[in-house]
Write an enzyme that holds these catalytic residues in place. Structure first.
Site, short mmCIF file in Angstrom:
data_model
loop_
_atom_site.label_atom_id
_atom_site.label_comp_id
_atom_site.label_asym_id
_atom_site.label_seq_id
_atom_site.Cartn_x
_atom_site.Cartn_y
_atom_site.Cartn_z
CB ALA A 83 -0.67 0.04 1.32
N GLY B 35 0.00 -5.09 0.47
CA GLY B 35 -1.26 -5.36 -0.76
C GLY B 35 0.06 -5.73 -2.47
CD GLU C 276 -3.25 -8.03 1.03
OE1 GLU C 276 -2.94 -6.19 1.32
OE2 GLU C 276 -4.21 -8.36 2.64
CD GLU D 26 0.18 -6.49 4.92
OE1 GLU D 26 1.10 -6.90 5.16
OE2 GLU D 26 -0.25 -6.13 4.19
C1 3H9 Z 1 0.02 -2.44 3.28
O1 3H9 Z 1 0.25 -3.37 2.15
C2 3H9 Z 1 -1.81 -2.55 3.58
C3 3H9 Z 1 -2.18 -3.96 2.74
O2 3H9 Z 1 -2.54 -5.07 3.60
C4 3H9 Z 1 -3.93 -2.94 2.31
C5 3H9 Z 1 -3.76 -2.25 3.56
C6 3H9 Z 1 -5.28 -1.83 3.65
N1 3H9 Z 1 4.64 3.26 0.71
O3 3H9 Z 1 12.78 1.30 1.11
P1 3H9 Z 1 13.41 2.36 -0.09
C7 3H9 Z 1 9.24 5.09 -0.79
S1 3H9 Z 1 1.31 -2.18 4.13
C8 3H9 Z 1 4.42 4.94 -0.02
O4 3H9 Z 1 14.84 3.72 -0.18
P2 3H9 Z 1 14.82 0.45 -1.08
C9 3H9 Z 1 10.31 4.93 0.17
O5 3H9 Z 1 9.87 6.13 1.17
C10 3H9 Z 1 2.98 -1.53 3.17
N2 3H9 Z 1 6.38 4.77 -0.30
O6 3H9 Z 1 14.14 1.59 -1.86
C11 3H9 Z 1 11.51 5.36 -0.61
O7 3H9 Z 1 11.42 6.98 -0.70
P3 3H9 Z 1 12.36 8.56 -0.62
C12 3H9 Z 1 3.47 -3.18 3.45
C13 3H9 Z 1 7.05 3.54 -0.22
O8 3H9 Z 1 14.93 -0.51 -2.67
C14 3H9 Z 1 11.54 5.18 -1.74
O9 3H9 Z 1 10.53 4.33 -2.05
N3 3H9 Z 1 4.54 -2.78 1.85
C15 3H9 Z 1 6.43 2.65 0.08
O10 3H9 Z 1 16.47 0.00 -0.23
C16 3H9 Z 1 12.45 3.71 -1.62
O11 3H9 Z 1 12.58 3.06 -0.79
C17 3H9 Z 1 5.85 -2.53 2.80
O12 3H9 Z 1 5.63 -2.14 4.40
C18 3H9 Z 1 5.24 2.13 0.03
N4 3H9 Z 1 4.99 1.51 0.40
O13 3H9 Z 1 13.76 -0.97 -0.89
C19 3H9 Z 1 7.30 -2.95 2.11
N5 3H9 Z 1 7.95 1.63 -0.13
O14 3H9 Z 1 12.90 7.61 -1.71
C20 3H9 Z 1 7.77 -1.05 2.70
C21 3H9 Z 1 9.13 2.45 -0.27
O15 3H9 Z 1 11.38 9.58 -1.74
N6 3H9 Z 1 8.90 -0.85 1.81
N7 3H9 Z 1 8.21 3.56 -0.58
O16 3H9 Z 1 13.04 8.39 0.40
C22 3H9 Z 1 10.27 -1.13 1.44
O17 3H9 Z 1 10.34 -2.36 2.45
C23 3H9 Z 1 11.05 -1.17 0.69
O18 3H9 Z 1 11.16 0.43 0.76
C24 3H9 Z 1 11.77 -1.56 -0.38
C25 3H9 Z 1 12.53 -1.42 -1.29
C26 3H9 Z 1 12.10 -3.31 0.36
C27 3H9 Z 1 9.98 -2.69 -0.80
#
Ligand code: 3H9
Length: 702
Positions: free
Chosen positions: A63, A102, A105, A125
């Site tokens: 998400a 998401g 999902e 999550e």
């Molecule tokens: C969910 O999905 C809930 C669902 O069940 C639905 C419920 C109704 N959203 O980490 P990075 C941005 S909960 C917004 O440096 P990497 C991040 O802020 C979600 N922004 O890269 C950064 O921005 P900036 C479950 C996001 O290569 C840029 O992207 N998902 C999101 O080291 C680069 O990110 C998670 O918890 C996001 N979801 O790692 C996954 N993700 O450059 C969360 C990233 O401006 N994300 N950004 O600072 C991660 O774990 C890592 O970002 C990922 C990439 C492994 C994907």
């Protein structure tokens, strides 16, 4: 159609491509695009199968975390995923990178899953204080056994493609181009006339053992995830998956999720998610400043810190020259490094050949000249100004021009250390936390003359060795230890007032600190803090009660775990055992020093320790030592065991309300030693204005 999602059709196969950099988060435009795509495809008689794939470095990473605060705009997750699952022709998710939250999902609502061999699937999550709220808790246990599903979600750790294939979550693993692989798989489905295979129509796997399993997980969560709501809600949602029809289960999941999203736990964890990314941005530092190359590192001091730091670089494949003054110290240091790696091999987290490779990257030396080739030298010797100056003067004569010299001091004035060299602009503080090979925090101390490219190199280096680098300016203790000082001062004073170490640590651990501060001192060695304070005695309050318990233990040689007793006694397994002798001794000392015997309760202990820490944090912000309130939160949650689900001390302060904290500090000024309880002017200003640290930070970013 929103441009984040596009359709292309070829040979009766429709490819739905999501393209929303950087990580294809499932923001409103992506949901709207998917809704439009699957609505359009319903009417296409020529389409026999649909493949969902992503452009860029990863499949959908979840998400859009930023959207939770403002509320989820239409179309909602259920509507979009329902459309995918409803599709009359088979839908194949083609996954590369990480399918998270998401994103995963989406794959669960698809009818088939094809993964690149390097892909990973996860539902993290809980790290955000919520549960999978787009059907994840209901669909996953229909595809893999309930226990595996529960573990995946409780651990928040993504599962590699091979494991997902083994469990039946993934239908095929491909090595080449993932989109081609997905299309080839879809073609095969069409060729053999396979239709949709909807997850919702399948039974939960292992439902017959659900009651015992969920009860066991509840007991586990109560122990390992104290004070948390979301893991319990997750188990409630799994219970619903087992007991309710799918549609009802989805509703139960949504109700649980809706309650969690606005709660403090989830807000705190979202705050940290963004804080940990914001921390890398240094205001005023031009993007044109490039890091200096670091291909070889020198470390001075083969003790616990130097050894741990060497491991950080060896783990990242960077060769290290490790220097100490005597062969015995070097041998001991190298043996400790090997022992640590052997432990990882025994645990199965390192292969024996990796152990040898890493050991080969560390070259011991007694000769300063051997540091001449290093691009970065880090001094990691005992916390003593004279010794550090002596080493820096020596390094200045051997280290090549343009190399960076870092000091791992945790408290000392780096400007003073840098001044003994002819190149103070190449000097920076690199404060690691013990054990350095494990702890994720690195305080990067920006001394007065540190050059911008040295700072950028330090930040890059942190990333390379998988640390969270937080920039601080020079002051005693920088961010972490400076705030720790008043926190521990209060904890120790409570002992003189009639509290026991178990009561003090118990109150702090109940709040959620990983370990009470007295147990931390026992672990680190009571002598460490005591001797550091001795060095700056002339700057400390002339108050005989100030850190008196530490001094008493030091005098008796009760230095903590290493001597078998400190604030507690320790058995051979290093388990804490209450020590009535210490309690008596400290109470008697309190009486001798005429400390009022107030026997503070749990709440008072928590408030005194935490509010003293927060007040100091406000001073750090005013003085510009910390760049942002959220940086302080990153320091405390990644280096000091502050509970993540409370967001860090400054977020916690905002959640309590600065007015409440300010008023309590005024009360402590009336009832406790007033010299310690002057509200920081920033705290006072914000409290009076009904404002918060977050609002203050946002106003400065404008
Ligand atoms: C969910 O999905 C809930 C669902 O069940 C639905 C419920 C109704 N959203 O980490 P990075 C941005 S909960 C917004 O440096 P990497 C991040 O802020 C979600 N922004 O890269 C950064 O921005 P900036 C479950 C996001 O290569 C840029 O992207 N998902 C999101 O080291 C680069 O990110 C998670 O918890 C996001 N979801 O790692 C996954 N993700 O450059 C969360 C990233 O401006 N994300 N950004 O600072 C991660 O774990 C890592 O970002 C990922 C990439 C492994 C994907």
């Amino acid at each position: 159609m929103a441009e984040a999602v596009s359709i292309s059709i070829s040979d009766n196969i429709a490819l739905v491509t999501i393209d929303s950099p950087p990580v294809n988060a499932m923001a409103q435009n992506v949901r709207a695009g998917l809704k439009q795509a699957f609505t359009d495809l319903k009417t296409r008689q020529d389409v026999k199968a649909i493949v969902i794939g992503c452009k860029g470095r990863t499949f959908v990473a979840g998400a859009d975390i930023g959207e939770f605060d403002s509320g989820i705009a239409a179309p909602g997750y259920h509507e979009v995923l329902g459309l995918i699952e409803d599709s009359a022709c088979p839908v194949v998710a083609a996954v590369h990178g990480t399918a998270l939250g998401g994103g995963m999902e989406i794959t669960l609502a698809s009818h088939y899953r094809v993964a690149h061999e390097t892909a990973r699937f996860g539902l993290p999550e809980l790290t955000l204080g919520i549960i999978p709220g787009a059907g994840g808790t209901q669909r996953l246990p229909r595809l893999i056994p309930l226990e595996e599903a529960a573990d995946l979600m409780l651990s928040s750790k993504p599962m590699p493609a091979a494991k997902a294939r083994e469990l039946g979550l993934v239908d095929a693993v491909v090595t080449g181009d993932i989109i081609e692989g997905g299309i080839a798989f879809a073609r095969e489905l069409v060729a053999r006339g396979a239709g949709p295979r909807r997850t919702r129509d399948q039974a939960v796997r292992g439902a017959e053992h659900a009651a015992e399993l969920i009860a066991a997980k509840r007991a586990q969560v109560a122990k390992t995830m104290r004070n948390r709501q979301s893991p319990l809600a997750l188990l409630d949602a799994l219970q619903a998956a087992v007991t309710l029809p799918f549609a009802e289960g989805l509703k139960a999941e949504a109700a649980l999720s809706d309650k969690l999203v606005p709660a403090t736990e989830a807000r705190a964890l979202r705050h940290l998610f963004f804080a940990e990314r914001e921390v890398r941005k240094i205001p005023g530092l031009s993007a044109n400043v490039k890091p200096r190359p670091v291909t070889r590192v020198g470390i001075v001091g083969a003790g616990t810190m130097g050894g741990g730091i060497s491991m950080c670089f060896a783990n990242a494949g960077v060769p290290v020259t490790l220097l100490d003054a005597t062969q015995a110290a070097l041998d001991r240091g190298m043996a400790t490094i090997r022992k640590n790696y052997e432990r990882s091999v025994a645990r199965g987290s390192l292969k024996p050949e990796q152990l040898e490779q890493r050991m080969q990257l560390v070259t011991p030396t007694l000769d300063y000249a051997a540091l001449g080739a290093a691009d970065l030298v880090i001094e990691a010797v005992f916390e003593n100004m004279a010794l550090k100056k002596e080493i820096f003067a020596k390094l200045d004569t051997v280290v090549r021009t343009g190399a960076i010299i870092g000091t791992n001091t945790s408290t000392l004035d780096i400007d003073e250390i840098a001044a003994v060299t002819r190149r103070p602009e190449d000097v920076v503080g690199l404060h690691f936390f013990s054990p350095a090979n494990v702890m994720p925090l690195l305080e990067i101390v920006h001394a007065k003359r540190t050059a911008p490219d040295v700072l950028v190199t330090a930040l890059e280096t942190a990333k390379r060795i998988k640390k969270t680098g937080v920039v601080a300016k020079v002051c005693y203790g920088f961010i972490g230890n400076r705030m720790m000082d008043p926190y521990a001062r209060e904890a120790e004073h409570c002992l003189l007032e009639g509290a026991t170490p178990e009561q003090v640590d118990g109150a702090l651990e109940k709040f959620g600190m990983a370990m009470g501060i007295l147990a931390v001192f026992d672990m680190a060695g009571v002598d460490i803090g005591y001797l550091t304070r001795l060095e700056r005695k002339h700057l400390l309050p002339a108050d005989p009660t100030f850190y008196r318990p530490d001094a008493m233990l030091f005098d008796r040689g009760w230095l903590g775990q290493k001597s078998g007793r400190g604030y507690y006694r320790y058995d051979s397994a290093r388990k804490r055992i209450p020590d009535p002798e210490v309690v008596e001794m400290l109470w008697a000392e309190g009486k001798r020093l005429k400390v009022e015997r107030r026997q503070p309760g749990e709440q008072e202990i928590q408030e005194r320790c935490l509010y003293a820490m927060i007040n100091e944090g406000a001073r750090l912000l005013e003085e510009g030592i910390a760049l942002r309130a959220s940086d302080i939160d990153v320091v405390y949650t990644s280096g000091y065991g502050f509970p993540r689900y409370r967001g860090g001390p400054m977020f916690y302060a905002d959640s309590v309300g600065l007015k409440t904290i300010y008023e309590r500090i005024l009360e402590f000024r009336r009832t406790l030693d007033p010299q310690y309880w002057t509200p920081a002017p920033l705290l006072e200003k914000l409290a009076r204005a009904g404002s918060s640290f977050a609002a203050w930070q946002a106003s400065r970013a404008d």
